[in-house]
Write an enzyme that holds these catalytic residues in place. Structure first.
Site, short mmCIF file in Angstrom:
data_model
loop_
_atom_site.label_atom_id
_atom_site.label_comp_id
_atom_site.label_asym_id
_atom_site.label_seq_id
_atom_site.Cartn_x
_atom_site.Cartn_y
_atom_site.Cartn_z
N PHE A 131 20.08 36.14 -37.60
CA PHE A 131 19.96 34.82 -38.21
C PHE A 131 20.11 34.98 -39.73
O PHE A 131 19.54 35.88 -40.33
CB PHE A 131 18.59 34.25 -37.87
CG PHE A 131 18.45 32.78 -38.14
CD1 PHE A 131 19.05 31.85 -37.31
CD2 PHE A 131 17.71 32.33 -39.22
CE1 PHE A 131 18.91 30.49 -37.55
CE2 PHE A 131 17.57 30.97 -39.47
CZ PHE A 131 18.17 30.05 -38.63
N ASP A 202 11.65 39.86 -34.94
CA ASP A 202 11.64 38.41 -35.13
C ASP A 202 11.66 37.80 -33.73
O ASP A 202 12.62 37.98 -32.98
CB ASP A 202 12.87 38.00 -35.95
CG ASP A 202 12.92 36.50 -36.19
OD1 ASP A 202 12.39 35.74 -35.36
OD2 ASP A 202 13.54 36.09 -37.20
N TYR A 227 7.79 26.10 -34.24
CA TYR A 227 8.41 24.81 -33.89
C TYR A 227 9.48 24.89 -32.82
O TYR A 227 10.01 23.87 -32.41
CB TYR A 227 8.98 24.13 -35.14
CG TYR A 227 9.99 24.94 -35.93
CD1 TYR A 227 11.31 25.01 -35.52
CD2 TYR A 227 9.62 25.61 -37.09
CE1 TYR A 227 12.23 25.74 -36.26
CE2 TYR A 227 10.53 26.34 -37.83
CZ TYR A 227 11.83 26.41 -37.40
OH TYR A 227 12.74 27.14 -38.11
N LYS A 228 9.81 26.09 -32.37
CA LYS A 228 10.85 26.19 -31.32
C LYS A 228 10.17 26.07 -29.95
O LYS A 228 9.68 25.00 -29.63
CB LYS A 228 11.65 27.47 -31.53
CG LYS A 228 12.50 27.36 -32.81
CD LYS A 228 13.19 28.62 -33.22
CE LYS A 228 14.03 28.35 -34.48
NZ LYS A 228 14.32 29.55 -35.24
N ARG A 375 25.29 25.44 -27.18
CA ARG A 375 24.04 26.13 -26.88
C ARG A 375 23.07 25.19 -26.17
O ARG A 375 22.85 24.06 -26.61
CB ARG A 375 23.43 26.60 -28.21
CG ARG A 375 22.32 27.59 -28.08
CD ARG A 375 21.90 28.10 -29.45
NE ARG A 375 21.21 27.06 -30.22
CZ ARG A 375 20.29 27.31 -31.16
NH1 ARG A 375 19.98 28.56 -31.46
NH2 ARG A 375 19.71 26.34 -31.82
C1 LIG Z 1 14.62 29.50 -36.77
C2 LIG Z 1 14.74 30.89 -37.23
C3 LIG Z 1 14.31 31.27 -38.52
C4 LIG Z 1 13.88 30.27 -39.58
O1 LIG Z 1 12.56 29.96 -39.54
P1 LIG Z 1 11.90 29.14 -40.75
O2 LIG Z 1 10.54 28.89 -40.22
O3 LIG Z 1 12.68 27.88 -40.92
O4 LIG Z 1 11.94 29.99 -41.94
C5 LIG Z 1 14.37 32.61 -38.85
N1 LIG Z 1 14.85 33.53 -37.98
C6 LIG Z 1 15.30 33.19 -36.76
C7 LIG Z 1 15.85 34.23 -35.84
C8 LIG Z 1 15.28 31.86 -36.36
O5 LIG Z 1 15.76 31.51 -35.17
#
Ligand SMILES: *Cc1c(COP(=O)(O)O)cnc(C)c1O
Length: 416
Positions: A131, A202, A227-228, A375
């Site tokens: 990312f 991550d 939030y995901k 996606r």
């Molecule tokens: C969504 C995402 C982020 C960003 O997260 P923030 O909370 O907006 O900083 C970072 N890394 C990955 C792999 C993501 O999917």
């Protein structure tokens, strides 16, 4: 292949699967748009009833009535309390997870801290398909490390050949945000350790989507999104995992008053608090934490094992139906092997942007990832098998009518 029996999955079969689904009752916890099929919970999860209640409670009673006294009656403990609620989802032990900041900030902190633990080494290894925010922040932290540090963004399949005694840290995203490929947590962590490097994962697209066991995998550090798949709301705080053995050893490079051992002594020099509290820098966002707190309730009514089983069944069904109904239209980019699949399916198509826009027009929300990926995220907490069937029906309509070529679907929005 010629002798293989082709099973044509019907809508009735999907309805039957929903009737047997032990997770089916959880759907009622979510506020979903009538008639819409939401396949984008991997980008932003929906609101649940408990989120609304918890936020209302803060507005009406906590902030609303207690005002500043709220800090003395529970607010301060929210980052560690919520961390302990997330811990079981990633296989962490109590006291190893904290909720604060957002993910990019958390990665910055962990990278900064980790580089100081390997002062003789000069390389951060990462994935060139990572990312972009991870790549940007690692570069920025490397420039500020106080010694020359190179961020090497490599093809992750060659990771082992890049490991040597100059590698301080490896940072990888566990489920690829484009392709949905899940990496081998245990094996990669093991080879990174064998080279004497530290491992930072991550979990943005993993937490709440795939079972994780950071304890048995020997993960050093990790961070993930609120939030995901955790459904904590737009801009929800992130979480950070620091293995117990590193607490008091790994330093938060962005210290602030609320991570101090005695914040209300207002001392001029920093002394970190014990345990995960040291990873708090500044005032926690209490409304956002309340939302995330509510969002976590639903996970206590099931298990990651049950979520995973349904997730694989949903993605299998989607892949199978797309293959049956739209042969030759798409390339399935997501691995077919279960062990290598996250909870999303990525389909490659030359007109991916138009396909997604046309689908959204037809009430199926997925998203587009440049340059050519459609996606679709599958969230077992609120998606039904029949939703998968209906989503593919609508995709068939888009593909056969070629409505994805319609001019109104080709204008790029700023947010995709
Ligand atoms: C969504 C995402 C982020 C960003 O997260 P923030 O909370 O907006 O900083 C970072 N890394 C990955 C792999 C993501 O999917």
């Amino acid at each position: 292949m010629g002798s293989e029996v082709i099973t044509v999955t019907t809508r009735e079969q999907c309805v039957a699967l929903d009737e047997q689904d032990e997770l089916a009752p959880l759907r009622a916890e979510f506020l979903l748009n009538e008639g819409e099929i939401y396949l984008d919970g991997n980008s932003l999860g929906p609101v649940s009833r408990a989120v609304r209640q918890r936020v209302d409670d803060v507005l009406d009673h906590q902030w609303g009535e207690q005002l500043v006294r709220g800090w003395g009656s529970g607010w301060m403990a929210q980052p560690t309390r919520l961390g302990d609620r997330i811990a079981p989802l990633i296989g962490a032990r109590p006291g190893e997870v904290l909720v604060a900041d957002t993910l990019t900030f958390m990665i910055a902190k962990l990278v900064g801290g980790a580089l100081n633990l390997r002062p003789d080494r000069h390389v951060i290894l990462t994935d060139r398909a990572n990312f972009h925010s991870d790549l940007y922040i690692m570069e920025a932290m490397a420039r500020r490390a106080g010694r020359p540090i190179t961020v090497k963004a490599i093809d992750r399949s060659n990771l082992a050949s890049h490991l040597n005694d100059d590698v301080a840290l490896v940072e990888l995203t566990h489920v690829d945000f484009r392709t949905g490929e899940a990496l081998d947590l245990n094996e990669i962590t093991r080879v990174v350790h064998e080279a004497g490097a530290l491992m930072l994962w991550d979990f943005a697209h993993s937490t709440g989507a795939v079972p994780l066991d950071v304890t048995s995998a020997g993960v050093d550090f990790a961070a993930g999104c609120g939030y995901k798949y955790l459904n904590g709301g737009p801009g929800a705080p992130a979480f950070v995992y620091v293995r117990r053995e590193f607490q008091g050893v790994l330093e938060n490079p962005l210290p602030g008053w609320l991570g101090h051992a005695r914040p209300f002594d207002f001392e001029p020099t920093y002394e970190p608090a014990a345990g995960m509290q040291a990873w708090v820098t500044s005032s926690p966002s209490i409304i956002a934490l309340a939302a995330l707190d509510g969002a976590l309730d639903v996970f206590e009514r099931t298990t990651m094992t049950a979520i995973r089983a349904k997730s694989l069944a949903l993605t299998d069904l989607f892949i199978e139906l797309v293959g049956q109904r739209l042969p030759g239209h798409f390339t399935v980019v997501t691995p077919l092997e279960h062990s290598r699949r996250g909870s999303q399916v990525a389909l490659r198509h030359e007109h991916a942007y138009g396909v997604i826009q046309a689908l959204i027009g037809g009430g199926v929300v997925g998203d587009f990832r440049a340059p050519d990926i459609c996606r679709f995220g599958f969230t077992p907490l609120y998606l039904r098998f029949v939703d998968v069937f209906d989503a593919v029906e609508r995709l068939v309509a888009v593909m056969t009518s070629e409505s994805y070529l319609d001019e109104r679907y080709l204008v790029r929005n700023a947010v995709t």
